[in-house]
Design a protein around this motif. Structure first.
Motif, PDB file in Angstrom:
ATOM      1  N   ALA A   9      60.342  11.105 -23.576  1.00 52.55           N
ATOM      2  CA  ALA A   9      61.100  10.132 -22.782  1.00 52.55           C
ATOM      3  C   ALA A   9      61.552   8.949 -23.631  1.00 52.55           C
ATOM      4  O   ALA A   9      62.665   8.426 -23.455  1.00 52.55           O
ATOM      5  CB  ALA A   9      60.241   9.640 -21.617  1.00 52.55           C
ATOM      6  N   TRP A  10      60.709   8.532 -24.552  1.00 52.06           N
ATOM      7  CA  TRP A  10      61.056   7.427 -25.473  1.00 52.06           C
ATOM      8  C   TRP A  10      62.285   7.804 -26.308  1.00 52.06           C
ATOM      9  O   TRP A  10      63.234   7.027 -26.427  1.00 52.06           O
ATOM     10  CB  TRP A  10      59.862   7.141 -26.373  1.00 52.06           C
ATOM     11  CG  TRP A  10      60.064   6.104 -27.430  1.00 52.06           C
ATOM     12  CD1 TRP A  10      60.454   6.302 -28.716  1.00 52.06           C
ATOM     13  CD2 TRP A  10      59.862   4.684 -27.297  1.00 52.06           C
ATOM     14  NE1 TRP A  10      60.503   5.116 -29.403  1.00 52.06           N
ATOM     15  CE2 TRP A  10      60.149   4.104 -28.566  1.00 52.06           C
ATOM     16  CE3 TRP A  10      59.451   3.869 -26.255  1.00 52.06           C
ATOM     17  CZ2 TRP A  10      60.038   2.738 -28.789  1.00 52.06           C
ATOM     18  CZ3 TRP A  10      59.357   2.496 -26.487  1.00 52.06           C
ATOM     19  CH2 TRP A  10      59.637   1.943 -27.735  1.00 52.06           C
ATOM     20  N   ALA A  11      62.261   9.012 -26.845  1.00 50.73           N
ATOM     21  CA  ALA A  11      63.398   9.464 -27.643  1.00 50.73           C
ATOM     22  C   ALA A  11      64.643   9.627 -26.778  1.00 50.73           C
ATOM     23  O   ALA A  11      65.742   9.219 -27.169  1.00 50.73           O
ATOM     24  CB  ALA A  11      63.057  10.777 -28.335  1.00 50.73           C
ATOM     25  N   ALA A  12      64.458  10.199 -25.593  1.00 52.77           N
ATOM     26  CA  ALA A  12      65.617  10.441 -24.711  1.00 52.77           C
ATOM     27  C   ALA A  12      66.305   9.133 -24.337  1.00 52.77           C
ATOM     28  O   ALA A  12      67.545   9.063 -24.287  1.00 52.77           O
ATOM     29  CB  ALA A  12      65.143  11.171 -23.460  1.00 52.77           C
ATOM     30  N   LYS A  13      65.507   8.102 -24.111  1.00 52.71           N
ATOM     31  CA  LYS A  13      66.087   6.795 -23.765  1.00 52.71           C
ATOM     32  C   LYS A  13      66.980   6.280 -24.881  1.00 52.71           C
ATOM     33  O   LYS A  13      68.102   5.799 -24.642  1.00 52.71           O
ATOM     34  CB  LYS A  13      64.966   5.793 -23.484  1.00 52.71           C
ATOM     35  CG  LYS A  13      65.458   4.395 -23.143  1.00 52.71           C
ATOM     36  CD  LYS A  13      64.314   3.430 -22.934  1.00 52.71           C
ATOM     37  CE  LYS A  13      63.698   3.006 -24.260  1.00 52.71           C
ATOM     38  NZ  LYS A  13      62.696   1.909 -24.106  1.00 52.71           N
ATOM     39  N   HIS A  14      66.512   6.394 -26.121  1.00 47.30           N
ATOM     40  CA  HIS A  14      67.260   5.879 -27.260  1.00 47.30           C
ATOM     41  C   HIS A  14      68.412   6.797 -27.659  1.00 47.30           C
ATOM     42  O   HIS A  14      69.400   6.333 -28.261  1.00 47.30           O
ATOM     43  CB  HIS A  14      66.332   5.659 -28.439  1.00 47.30           C
ATOM     44  CG  HIS A  14      65.378   4.529 -28.254  1.00 47.30           C
ATOM     45  ND1 HIS A  14      64.176   4.663 -27.590  1.00 47.30           N
ATOM     46  CD2 HIS A  14      65.451   3.221 -28.620  1.00 47.30           C
ATOM     47  CE1 HIS A  14      63.562   3.492 -27.567  1.00 47.30           C
ATOM     48  NE2 HIS A  14      64.300   2.602 -28.192  1.00 47.30           N
TER      49      HIS A  14
END
Length: 228
Positions: free
Chosen positions: A220-225
């Motif tokens: 989710a952290w990567a997807a947000k960025h």
């Protein structure tokens, strides 16, 4: 090197380019160099994402160039579905060290970085000191610092967001091999700590069960960025 690529169904059906999320591990492909398989923390067991300058490790132990140059060129030329402008990176243990250092050494190359139990300050821990002596030589202290996330974060310019998970029951954490607090303190001293989220997870160890528990958060952290 062995490599796994997962292409989601929508990439194969729609023709739209998809972002790339890269996970680094710690092993190096065997190159039949004498002594390379003798230890889990050096040689084929741990390349530390550096380009070795000391013989005989210069003969193929070039993981920094492999990950930042050779592999992307091969991937993006072979898989047209991948968006070379949207790449994030993560890793576990030595792979976490690699994720942090590659991100910090290449501003703008990766949209985000996260790490599980990273070796965050290798010049001050036994693992890192052994590896850097072997790959660079004991007298190359500046070269050591160029591949240490705690040293690199001191030079970072602009905003910085990083997610790091470490288990409080991790034996390597207890043995002062990981030193995540050193990384955060260095970032704080440089005024770059506001976006660093170091999460100390109670009782978790160094295993892949630890990674599996918090993997969704890192995706989710990567997807947000990545805008995914």
């Amino acid at each position: 090197m062995e490599l796994n690529v997962f292409l989601p169904p929508q990439a194969l059906k729609s023709g739209a380019k998809v972002p790339v999320f890269t996970r680094l591990t710690h092993r190096v492909g065997g190159l039949q160099i004498e002594g390379e398989d003798e230890a889990y923390d050096f040689g084929s067991g741990a390349g530390f994402y550096v380009d070795a300058t000391k013989e005989p490790w210069t003969k193929g132990y070039n993981m920094y160039s492999y990950i930042t140059k050779e592999l992307p060129e091969a991937l993006f030329s072979s898989f047209k579905e991948l968006d070379s402008d949207r790449v994030s990176i993560t890793g576990h243990s030595m792979g976490g060290h690699g994720a942090l250092t590659l991100f910090l050494k290449n501003p703008g190359k990766y949209k985000s970085v996260s790490a599980f139990a990273p070796i965050a300050n290798p010049i001050n821990c036994p693992w890192g000191q052994k590896a850097f002596k072997g790959y660079f030589g004991e007298d190359q202290q500046q070269k050591w610092k160029e591949h240490d996330a705690t040293e690199l974060v001191k030079q970072w310019k602009g905003p910085l967001e990083i997610l790091i998970d470490v288990g409080t029951g991790d034996n390597f954490y207890k043995q002062k091999q990981l030193l995540p607090e050193n990384f955060v303190e260095a970032a704080k001293a440089a005024g770059n700590d506001k976006g660093i989220n170091l999460r100390m997870q109670p009782d978790y160890d160094h295993s892949y069960y630890f990674m599996a528990t918090f993997a969704d958060d890192h995706v989710a952290w990567a997807a947000k960025h990545l805008g995914a």
